[in-house]
Design an enzyme around this catalytic site. Sequence first.
Site, mmCIF file in Angstrom:
data_model
loop_
_atom_site.group_PDB
_atom_site.id
_atom_site.type_symbol
_atom_site.label_atom_id
_atom_site.label_comp_id
_atom_site.label_asym_id
_atom_site.label_seq_id
_atom_site.Cartn_x
_atom_site.Cartn_y
_atom_site.Cartn_z
ATOM 1 N N LYS A 190 1.405 -1.428 -0.141
ATOM 2 C CA LYS A 190 0.111 0.170 0.111
ATOM 3 C C LYS A 190 0.757 0.952 -0.207
ATOM 4 O O LYS A 190 1.623 1.178 0.974
ATOM 5 C CB LYS A 190 -0.925 0.160 1.250
ATOM 6 C CG LYS A 190 -2.386 0.680 0.977
ATOM 7 C CD LYS A 190 -2.190 2.692 0.667
ATOM 8 C CE LYS A 190 -2.226 3.059 2.037
ATOM 9 N NZ LYS A 190 -1.500 4.096 1.521
ATOM 10 N N CYS A 299 13.920 10.613 6.614
ATOM 11 C CA CYS A 299 12.818 10.177 8.451
ATOM 12 C C CYS A 299 14.660 9.883 8.571
ATOM 13 O O CYS A 299 14.243 10.419 10.647
ATOM 14 C CB CYS A 299 12.430 8.733 8.605
ATOM 15 S SG CYS A 299 13.656 7.239 7.619
HETATM 16 P P1 ADP Z 1 3.726 10.555 6.779
HETATM 17 O O1 ADP Z 1 3.396 12.074 7.652
HETATM 18 O O2 ADP Z 1 5.205 10.648 5.917
HETATM 19 O O3 ADP Z 1 2.790 11.155 5.063
HETATM 20 P P2 ADP Z 1 1.974 8.566 7.440
HETATM 21 O O4 ADP Z 1 2.630 7.316 8.200
HETATM 22 O O5 ADP Z 1 0.693 9.010 7.355
HETATM 23 O O6 ADP Z 1 3.691 9.454 6.999
HETATM 24 O O7 ADP Z 1 2.051 7.608 6.037
HETATM 25 C C1 ADP Z 1 3.205 6.454 5.904
HETATM 26 C C2 ADP Z 1 2.391 5.725 4.809
HETATM 27 O O8 ADP Z 1 0.944 5.222 5.705
HETATM 28 C C3 ADP Z 1 1.013 5.832 3.305
HETATM 29 O O9 ADP Z 1 1.655 4.987 3.499
HETATM 30 C C4 ADP Z 1 -0.374 6.465 4.434
HETATM 31 O O10 ADP Z 1 -1.578 6.038 3.363
HETATM 32 C C5 ADP Z 1 0.182 5.368 5.265
HETATM 33 N N1 ADP Z 1 -1.495 5.786 6.352
HETATM 34 C C6 ADP Z 1 -1.206 6.784 6.750
HETATM 35 N N2 ADP Z 1 -3.009 6.468 8.353
HETATM 36 C C7 ADP Z 1 -2.784 5.237 8.243
HETATM 37 C C8 ADP Z 1 -3.368 3.897 8.664
HETATM 38 N N3 ADP Z 1 -3.993 5.055 9.941
HETATM 39 N N4 ADP Z 1 -2.956 2.592 8.810
HETATM 40 C C9 ADP Z 1 -2.592 2.151 7.838
HETATM 41 N N5 ADP Z 1 -1.750 3.149 7.092
HETATM 42 C C10 ADP Z 1 -2.003 4.531 6.944
#
Ligand code: ADP
Length: 496
Positions: A190, A299
């Site tokens: 994903k 990161c």
């Molecule tokens: P960033 O702040 O770097 O965008 P995120 O942690 O929001 O980092 O995103 C990293 C990945 O995790 C992306 O692929 C995002 O779509 C996914 N993601 C964000 N929220 C969730 C969640 N609640 N559960 C699983 N995957 C998530």
Amino acid sequence: MSEQTALQTAYPAIVTRGDLGHFIDGGWHVSDGERLDTWNPATGEVLTTLARGTSADVDRAVASSRRAFEGPWSRFTPYQRQMALHRLHDLVDAHWEELCLIESLDVGVPLARMHATKDWTLRLIAYFASQATAGAGETLPNSMPGNFTTMTLKAPVGVVGGIIPWNGPLMSEWWIVAAALATGCTAVMKPAEDASLSVLRTAELVMEAGVPAGVVNVVTGLGREAGAALAAHPDVDRIAFTGSTETGREIIRASAVNMKRLQLELGGKSPDIVFADADLDVAVPGAAMGVFANSGQVCFAGTRVFVQRSIQDEFVARMAEFTRQIRVGDPLDLDTQLGPLISDKQLERVMGYVDIGGREGAELVVGGRRMGGAHANGFFVEPTIFSQVSNDMRIAREEIFGPVISVIPFDTAEDALRLANDTVYGLGGAVWSRDVGTVNTMVRGIQAGMVWVNCYGITDPSIGFGGYKQSGYGWKGGPQHIEGFLYQKAVYINGD
Ligand code: ADP
């Protein structure tokens, strides 16, 4: 034909085809659901659209990966998996220019930087190919009466969910895809909603390498939808996640449903410590690019630069001079060193922190503005240095994920260590010094999963990295990484 049109016609098919679905079971699965725009961050224009994955799409992908895991893929010998990885290595090599262009258009990474990562990416795939035939259990002595032989066997964990961020999908996906292929696992990827194209294209190349359908599936969409569905899916055995600490926490919670194995690489606020005896010709550009590389969207960026007070003024002046000469601009121009940030949301976040830094009393030395002129529509921020920062300011505590350096003075090595470790994170850290005693003290004292000495940000697949504290857990790279994709089983054979 205008220059722009000429370039458009040269865009890779994955960018121009316009009907991208999920990549499931060896082909495109066009979802009926809603679509998401994905932007070219250098121009602010919509590049193409992606399928907005639902939990039904995730179910379909996981079922396909399970079938492949139990079916054709389980009959591949380690040697056959190794050969598939070799073919993939060669396909990535052959398609490198195309992959670079996709990543550059989708993420804004300068083409020159992409070219520089080719060797690293190919080495990563080659390393995992070498591991396909290396994973082994042990024959262990036992102290039991009778005639027992005892050993451990290794077996692939099953279906791995790979959730990755937008800051470099073409680099980060291989830790999961190549490790799954090496160990006999299958993967449902994903990618981030802002940067999915290179991962979709890679899935096609995996098929071309002769890997059975379903071994690598890709579902695009939002984190809180497709990502959350994957993290909570009862038939996914392991999640490999790279992203924010906050999302990492949600993934830990979601994993409880079936006790998924986890590997989490999360946020950082890494210290980069420069002593007065350092070779500044190397330390100045090293510390600057330790943050500015990929426009700060890394990161383990060394965003807190601790500088010994006696060289503070000289160091800041030299780093500012270096920074003014960095070429920021069109990622497709081969002279460009830094591209835009990924999105307007990220731009807003970074500019918000620049504002906070100023209000907190830090001194803005260079940068700090959104770029105008030809770049006004893209998400460009000038590389920025704040000096006179104290470790308790928000710009020194919170992950900005942009090209913003905080220079923080220190007096003694004890001081430097105390400040460096005063953070909830522990991903990377570095020391610049020519004194072996200082180096040893810092290497032992810095609480981080990676420590660099007189360099910054180097990683090698056979060594890898991990995190202390809230930067995550589960080693990435090296034999421990492979272990994470394997179950261990104790076997007791009664020979009486
Ligand atoms: P960033 O702040 O770097 O965008 P995120 O942690 O929001 O980092 O995103 C990293 C990945 O995790 C992306 O692929 C995002 O779509 C996914 N993601 C964000 N929220 C969730 C969640 N609640 N559960 C699983 N995957 C998530």
